[in-house]
Design a protein around this motif. Structure first.
Motif, PDB file in Angstrom:
ATOM      1  N   VAL A 110       0.769  -1.423   0.336  1.00 44.21           N
ATOM      2  CA  VAL A 110      -0.220  -0.218  -0.160  1.00 44.21           C
ATOM      3  C   VAL A 110       0.592   1.292  -0.654  1.00 44.21           C
ATOM      4  CG1 VAL A 110      -1.575   0.932   1.061  1.00 44.21           C
ATOM      5  CG2 VAL A 110      -1.585  -1.081   1.826  1.00 44.21           C
ATOM      6  N   ASP A 111       1.993   0.873   1.065  1.00 49.17           N
ATOM      7  CA  ASP A 111       2.672   2.142   0.748  1.00 49.17           C
ATOM      8  C   ASP A 111       3.074   2.642  -0.185  1.00 49.17           C
ATOM      9  OD1 ASP A 111       2.438   2.826   3.714  1.00 49.17           O
ATOM     10  OD2 ASP A 111       4.024   1.763   4.084  1.00 49.17           O
TER      11      ASP A 111
ATOM     12  N   LEU B 141       2.836   1.819  -3.377  1.00 45.17           N
ATOM     13  CA  LEU B 141       1.236   2.466  -4.654  1.00 45.17           C
ATOM     14  C   LEU B 141       1.121   3.641  -4.296  1.00 45.17           C
ATOM     15  CD1 LEU B 141      -0.997  -0.640  -4.999  1.00 45.17           C
ATOM     16  CD2 LEU B 141       0.197   0.091  -6.359  1.00 45.17           C
ATOM     17  N   ALA B 142       0.720   4.069  -2.733  1.00 49.58           N
ATOM     18  CA  ALA B 142       0.798   5.573  -2.655  1.00 49.58           C
ATOM     19  C   ALA B 142       1.718   6.480  -3.235  1.00 49.58           C
ATOM     20  CB  ALA B 142       0.871   5.645  -0.867  1.00 49.58           C
TER      21      ALA B 142
ATOM     22  N   LEU C 287      -8.732  -2.744  -1.131  1.00 52.08           N
ATOM     23  CA  LEU C 287      -7.943  -1.390  -0.650  1.00 52.08           C
ATOM     24  C   LEU C 287      -7.092  -1.123  -1.771  1.00 52.08           C
ATOM     25  CD1 LEU C 287      -6.705  -2.858   2.821  1.00 52.08           C
ATOM     26  CD2 LEU C 287      -8.584  -0.754   2.042  1.00 52.08           C
ATOM     27  N   VAL C 288      -7.016  -2.084  -2.354  1.00 53.19           N
ATOM     28  CA  VAL C 288      -6.147  -2.580  -3.897  1.00 53.19           C
ATOM     29  C   VAL C 288      -7.038  -2.464  -4.844  1.00 53.19           C
ATOM     30  CG1 VAL C 288      -4.451  -2.824  -5.801  1.00 53.19           C
ATOM     31  CG2 VAL C 288      -4.048  -1.790  -2.581  1.00 53.19           C
TER      32      VAL C 288
ATOM     33  N   TYR D 255      -1.829  -1.797 -11.405  1.00 55.48           N
ATOM     34  CA  TYR D 255      -2.285  -1.923  -9.635  1.00 55.48           C
ATOM     35  C   TYR D 255      -2.306  -0.304  -9.588  1.00 55.48           C
ATOM     36  CZ  TYR D 255      -2.971  -6.858  -9.721  1.00 55.48           C
ATOM     37  OH  TYR D 255      -2.706  -8.265 -10.276  1.00 55.48           O
ATOM     38  N   ARG D 256      -3.100   0.445  -8.735  1.00 50.38           N
ATOM     39  CA  ARG D 256      -2.988   1.473  -8.180  1.00 50.38           C
ATOM     40  C   ARG D 256      -4.341   1.223  -6.463  1.00 50.38           C
ATOM     41  NH1 ARG D 256      -7.134   4.341 -13.188  1.00 50.38           N
ATOM     42  NH2 ARG D 256      -9.375   3.230 -12.473  1.00 50.38           N
ATOM     43  N   LEU D 257      -4.442   2.003  -6.179  1.00 46.56           N
ATOM     44  CA  LEU D 257      -5.110   2.454  -4.728  1.00 46.56           C
ATOM     45  C   LEU D 257      -6.441   2.371  -4.485  1.00 46.56           C
ATOM     46  CD1 LEU D 257      -2.950   4.686  -2.087  1.00 46.56           C
ATOM     47  CD2 LEU D 257      -2.801   2.510  -1.893  1.00 46.56           C
TER      48      LEU D 257
ATOM     49  N   LEU E 194     -10.571   3.018   1.286  1.00 46.57           N
ATOM     50  CA  LEU E 194      -9.079   3.677   1.170  1.00 46.57           C
ATOM     51  C   LEU E 194      -9.723   5.019   1.839  1.00 46.57           C
ATOM     52  CD1 LEU E 194      -5.390   2.484  -0.201  1.00 46.57           C
ATOM     53  CD2 LEU E 194      -6.431   2.002   2.742  1.00 46.57           C
TER      54      LEU E 194
END
Length: 266
Positions: free
Chosen positions: A26-27, A29-30, A64-65, A74-76, A80
C-alpha cells in the motif's frame, strides 16, 4: 488447553509478517501517482513477485487496491478514501458531541453514549460514565443489537436500514422478538422521534436514544442515555427525554443540519 492472553491495554508486540508486507505494498502504491505492475511493486517493496501477487489479490478483494483491467496494473482503491472519511467524520463527531455527553450526564445522572453506524449495527464510539456507584456500563466498539436496544431501534427507524433478516433473538423476556411487534415499535419511534429500551437486551438496563442528523439530513450518529432499571425507571427516562432531544438537536446543528430530514426508508 489454550491460555488466555493477558490484557495490557497496549498492542501486541509480535507483528504479523504478511500484514506488514501488505502495508508495504500500500505504501509503494501511495508513493506513485499512477499505476504499477506486479514486478515493479515487488522490486520497490523488496519482495518476491509471487508473494506480491497473492498479497495484491487479497488487497483487491478488500477494496484497498484496485486492479486496472485495461493495463493489468494496480493502484490504490476507493475503499481507502471511504475508510479515511469514516475516521475523519468520527473524530469530528466525537469532538463536537463530547461536551454534550458531559452535559447529559450532569443533567440526568446516568451514562451518556454516542454511537455511529457500523456495517450491521450501530457501534459505540464515545461515552461519558455516570458518577453513580451503580452504573449502566458502556464499552467502546460495542455493537447495539438492532432490535434489542434503544440505539439499535433509532438506527432501524431513521438509518435507511431494513429489519434484520431471519428470526430475531430474544435476549430477555422483554425483547421484541416478533417482527410484527418490532415493526409497530419502529413506527412509534419514527412518530415520537426517539426510542426506548426497557430491559430488552439486559434485564437490568434501561435506555433512551435519539438521532443526530448530518448536513444532508441523513442519520449521522445516535446519542443515548442509559442506566440501571432500578434507578433509571419510566419516570427518570421521561425526564431525560427533553435534555436528550435538546443535545441531539444542538449536535446536529453543529454538524451542519438545516432542520430538514432526508426521506426515511422503512
Amino acid at each position: 488447553m489454550s491460555r488466555a492472553v493477558p490484557r495490557t491495554g497496549q498492542p501486541a508486540i509480535r507483528l504479523v509478517g504478511s500484514v506488514q508486507r501488505a502495508f508495504a505494498l500500500v505504501d509503494v502504491l501511495a508513493d506513485r501517482d499512477g499505476e504499477l505492475g506486479t514486478n515493479e511493486i515487488a522490486r520497490r517493496a523488496g519482495l518476491n513477485a509471487s508473494s506480491v501477487s497473492r498479497l495484491l489479490a487479497t488487497l483487491v478483494a478488500g477494496g484497498l487496491v484496485e486492479h486496472v483491467q485495461e493495463t493489468g496494473r494496480y493502484r490504490l482503491g476507493h475503499r481507502l478514501v471511504e475508510l479515511g472519511n469514516v475516521v475523519l467524520a468520527r473524530l469530528d463527531l466525537r469532538q463536537i458531541a463530547r461536551p454534550h455527553l458531559h452535559a447529559l450526564v450532569e443533567s440526568t445522572g446516568e451514562t451518556a453514549t454516542l454511537s455511529a453506524q457500523g456495517e450491521r449495527d450501530a457501534v459505540t464510539v464515545d461515552f461519558v460514565q455516570s458518577p453513580a456507584s451503580v452504573q449502566g456500563v458502556a464499552q467502546l466498539g460495542r455493537p447495539s443489537i438492532a432490535h434489542a436496544t434503544a440505539t439499535g431501534k433509532v438506527l432501524l427507524a431513521f438509518g435507511r436500514r431494513a429489519l434484520p433478516p431471519g428470526p430475531l433473538k430474544a435476549y430477555t423476556s422483554k425483547t421484541l422478538a416478533r417482527r410484527s411487534d418490532l415493526a409497530t415499535e419502529l413506527d412509534a419511534v419514527r412518530e415520537r422521534g426517539y426510542a426506548y429500551n426497557f430491559g430488552e437486551r439486559e434485564d437490568d438496563l434501561h435506555a433512551v436514544a435519539a438521532p443526530i442528523w448530518g448536513s444532508n439530513g441523513e442519520l449521522a450518529a445516535i446519542i443515548g442515555v442509559q442506566g440501571p432499571a432500578t434507578r433509571f425507571d419510566g419516570d427518570a427516562m421521561e425526564a431525560a427525554v427533553e435534555p436528550l432531544l435538546g443535545h441531539a438537536r444542538d449536535v446536529s446543528l453543529e454538524l451542519g443540519w438545516t432542520g430538514l430530514v432526508r426521506e426515511r426508508v422503512r
